[in-house]
Design a protein around this motif. Structure first.
Motif, PDB file in Angstrom:
ATOM      1  N   GLY A   3       0.809  -1.208   0.000  1.00 17.67           N
ATOM      2  CA  GLY A   3       0.000   0.000   0.000  1.00 17.67           C
ATOM      3  C   GLY A   3       0.842   1.258   0.000  1.00 17.67           C
ATOM      4  O   GLY A   3       2.069   1.206   0.026  1.00 17.67           O
ATOM      5  N   TYR A   4       0.151   2.370  -0.035  1.00 15.42           N
ATOM      6  CA  TYR A   4       0.818   3.656   0.080  1.00 15.42           C
ATOM      7  C   TYR A   4      -0.153   4.696   0.626  1.00 15.42           C
ATOM      8  O   TYR A   4      -1.368   4.536   0.551  1.00 15.42           O
ATOM      9  CB  TYR A   4       1.434   4.114  -1.248  1.00 15.42           C
ATOM     10  CG  TYR A   4       0.459   4.365  -2.366  1.00 15.42           C
ATOM     11  CD1 TYR A   4      -0.084   5.632  -2.575  1.00 15.42           C
ATOM     12  CD2 TYR A   4       0.085   3.345  -3.223  1.00 15.42           C
ATOM     13  CE1 TYR A   4      -0.969   5.872  -3.612  1.00 15.42           C
ATOM     14  CE2 TYR A   4      -0.802   3.565  -4.263  1.00 15.42           C
ATOM     15  CZ  TYR A   4      -1.319   4.827  -4.454  1.00 15.42           C
ATOM     16  OH  TYR A   4      -2.203   5.058  -5.480  1.00 15.42           O
ATOM     17  N   VAL A   5       0.417   5.751   1.188  1.00 13.81           N
ATOM     18  CA  VAL A   5      -0.328   6.886   1.720  1.00 13.81           C
ATOM     19  C   VAL A   5       0.142   8.119   0.956  1.00 13.81           C
ATOM     20  O   VAL A   5       1.349   8.283   0.730  1.00 13.81           O
ATOM     21  CB  VAL A   5      -0.058   7.072   3.232  1.00 13.81           C
ATOM     22  CG1 VAL A   5      -0.728   8.322   3.757  1.00 13.81           C
ATOM     23  CG2 VAL A   5      -0.487   5.849   4.007  1.00 13.81           C
ATOM     24  N   CYS A   6      -0.814   8.950   0.539  1.00 19.00           N
ATOM     25  CA  CYS A   6      -0.451  10.191  -0.146  1.00 19.00           C
ATOM     26  C   CYS A   6      -1.518  11.249   0.124  1.00 19.00           C
ATOM     27  O   CYS A   6      -2.621  10.933   0.553  1.00 19.00           O
ATOM     28  CB  CYS A   6      -0.285   9.969  -1.647  1.00 19.00           C
ATOM     29  SG  CYS A   6      -1.783   9.457  -2.504  1.00 19.00           S
ATOM     30  N   ARG A   7      -1.181  12.487  -0.136  1.00 21.07           N
ATOM     31  CA  ARG A   7      -2.169  13.551   0.004  1.00 21.07           C
ATOM     32  C   ARG A   7      -3.068  13.531  -1.221  1.00 21.07           C
ATOM     33  O   ARG A   7      -2.708  12.978  -2.258  1.00 21.07           O
ATOM     34  CB  ARG A   7      -1.497  14.906   0.184  1.00 21.07           C
ATOM     35  CG  ARG A   7      -0.661  15.354  -0.972  1.00 21.07           C
ATOM     36  CD  ARG A   7      -0.130  16.770  -0.782  1.00 21.07           C
ATOM     37  NE  ARG A   7       0.859  17.153  -1.744  1.00 21.07           N
ATOM     38  CZ  ARG A   7       0.703  17.213  -3.058  1.00 21.07           C
ATOM     39  NH1 ARG A   7      -0.442  16.891  -3.594  1.00 21.07           N
ATOM     40  NH2 ARG A   7       1.686  17.581  -3.853  1.00 21.07           N
ATOM     41  N   HIS A   8      -4.236  14.141  -1.117  1.00 16.91           N
ATOM     42  CA  HIS A   8      -5.168  14.201  -2.242  1.00 16.91           C
ATOM     43  C   HIS A   8      -4.515  14.883  -3.435  1.00 16.91           C
ATOM     44  O   HIS A   8      -3.854  15.908  -3.293  1.00 16.91           O
ATOM     45  CB  HIS A   8      -6.438  14.965  -1.859  1.00 16.91           C
ATOM     46  CG  HIS A   8      -7.221  14.295  -0.780  1.00 16.91           C
ATOM     47  ND1 HIS A   8      -7.893  13.118  -0.981  1.00 16.91           N
ATOM     48  CD2 HIS A   8      -7.425  14.625   0.512  1.00 16.91           C
ATOM     49  CE1 HIS A   8      -8.485  12.750   0.140  1.00 16.91           C
ATOM     50  NE2 HIS A   8      -8.209  13.651   1.070  1.00 16.91           N
ATOM     51  N   GLY A   9      -4.649  14.294  -4.599  1.00 18.23           N
ATOM     52  CA  GLY A   9      -4.128  14.891  -5.820  1.00 18.23           C
ATOM     53  C   GLY A   9      -2.657  14.643  -6.080  1.00 18.23           C
ATOM     54  O   GLY A   9      -2.129  15.092  -7.088  1.00 18.23           O
ATOM     55  N   ALA A  10      -1.983  13.937  -5.185  1.00 18.89           N
ATOM     56  CA  ALA A  10      -0.556  13.672  -5.374  1.00 18.89           C
ATOM     57  C   ALA A  10      -0.359  12.648  -6.486  1.00 18.89           C
ATOM     58  O   ALA A  10      -1.220  11.811  -6.751  1.00 18.89           O
ATOM     59  CB  ALA A  10       0.060  13.139  -4.086  1.00 18.89           C
ATOM     60  N   ASP A  11       0.782  12.710  -7.136  1.00 19.16           N
ATOM     61  CA  ASP A  11       1.168  11.690  -8.103  1.00 19.16           C
ATOM     62  C   ASP A  11       2.012  10.677  -7.337  1.00 19.16           C
ATOM     63  O   ASP A  11       3.199  10.889  -7.114  1.00 19.16           O
ATOM     64  CB  ASP A  11       1.949  12.301  -9.263  1.00 19.16           C
ATOM     65  CG  ASP A  11       2.245  11.285 -10.353  1.00 19.16           C
ATOM     66  OD1 ASP A  11       2.156  10.067 -10.096  1.00 19.16           O
ATOM     67  OD2 ASP A  11       2.564  11.710 -11.475  1.00 19.16           O
ATOM     68  N   ALA A  12       1.397   9.608  -6.925  1.00 21.16           N
ATOM     69  CA  ALA A  12       2.048   8.637  -6.043  1.00 21.16           C
ATOM     70  C   ALA A  12       3.260   7.967  -6.676  1.00 21.16           C
ATOM     71  O   ALA A  12       4.054   7.348  -5.980  1.00 21.16           O
ATOM     72  CB  ALA A  12       1.045   7.573  -5.614  1.00 21.16           C
ATOM     73  N   HIS A  13       3.424   8.106  -7.983  1.00 21.08           N
ATOM     74  CA  HIS A  13       4.560   7.482  -8.649  1.00 21.08           C
ATOM     75  C   HIS A  13       5.810   8.354  -8.618  1.00 21.08           C
ATOM     76  O   HIS A  13       6.890   7.888  -8.949  1.00 21.08           O
ATOM     77  CB  HIS A  13       4.200   7.143 -10.099  1.00 21.08           C
ATOM     78  CG  HIS A  13       3.046   6.196 -10.188  1.00 21.08           C
ATOM     79  ND1 HIS A  13       3.115   4.892  -9.767  1.00 21.08           N
ATOM     80  CD2 HIS A  13       1.778   6.386 -10.602  1.00 21.08           C
ATOM     81  CE1 HIS A  13       1.959   4.308  -9.940  1.00 21.08           C
ATOM     82  NE2 HIS A  13       1.116   5.191 -10.442  1.00 21.08           N
ATOM     83  N   LEU A  14       5.652   9.608  -8.209  1.00 22.78           N
ATOM     84  CA  LEU A  14       6.804  10.502  -8.115  1.00 22.78           C
ATOM     85  C   LEU A  14       7.423  10.420  -6.728  1.00 22.78           C
ATOM     86  O   LEU A  14       6.719  10.400  -5.720  1.00 22.78           O
ATOM     87  CB  LEU A  14       6.391  11.943  -8.411  1.00 22.78           C
ATOM     88  CG  LEU A  14       5.883  12.216  -9.822  1.00 22.78           C
ATOM     89  CD1 LEU A  14       5.460  13.677  -9.948  1.00 22.78           C
ATOM     90  CD2 LEU A  14       6.937  11.878 -10.862  1.00 22.78           C
ATOM     91  N   GLU A  15       8.731  10.415  -6.690  1.00 23.98           N
ATOM     92  CA  GLU A  15       9.450  10.321  -5.423  1.00 23.98           C
ATOM     93  C   GLU A  15       9.048  11.459  -4.487  1.00 23.98           C
ATOM     94  O   GLU A  15       8.915  12.611  -4.893  1.00 23.98           O
ATOM     95  CB  GLU A  15      10.955  10.373  -5.682  1.00 23.98           C
ATOM     96  CG  GLU A  15      11.778  10.178  -4.435  1.00 23.98           C
ATOM     97  CD  GLU A  15      13.255  10.124  -4.730  1.00 23.98           C
ATOM     98  OE1 GLU A  15      14.018  10.194  -3.757  1.00 23.98           O
ATOM     99  OE2 GLU A  15      13.639  10.020  -5.893  1.00 23.98           O
ATOM    100  N   GLY A  16       8.805  11.111  -3.239  1.00 26.61           N
ATOM    101  CA  GLY A  16       8.493  12.093  -2.223  1.00 26.61           C
ATOM    102  C   GLY A  16       7.024  12.456  -2.112  1.00 26.61           C
ATOM    103  O   GLY A  16       6.639  13.186  -1.208  1.00 26.61           O
TER     104      GLY A  16
END
Length: 84
Positions: free
Chosen positions: A33-46
């Protein structure tokens, strides 16, 4: 299939995966899994924080998904606490 929940202003994405090959009646499961903020591109580092459980096994796909959500919530809570 990837599933998503929202927690503490972030998205928690979880994918249950079979532990040993194709599903059979007594298949054991892991998760990624992964956690990200809304609208983030989860494939980009950071832009996302990835996590997985590939050692412990779960008796069902749903059990693995819920365990993944629990871990994702914990990560999201830690990120929120660090910003405060």
């Amino acid at each position: 299939m990837w599933d998503k929940i929202e927690h503490n202003g972030q998205e928690v994405w979880v994918l249950p995966v079979t532990a040993y090959g194709p599903p059979v009646p007594e298949t054991l499961w892991h998760y990624v899994g992964y956690v990200c903020r809304h609208g983030a591109d989860a494939h980009l580092e950071g832009q996302s924080r990835r996590f997985q459980e590939l050692v412990a096994t779960f008796r069902s796909e749903e059990e693995a998904r819920e365990a993944g959500y629990d871990e994702g919530r914990r990560i999201a809570d830690q990120a929120s606490a660090a910003k405060a």
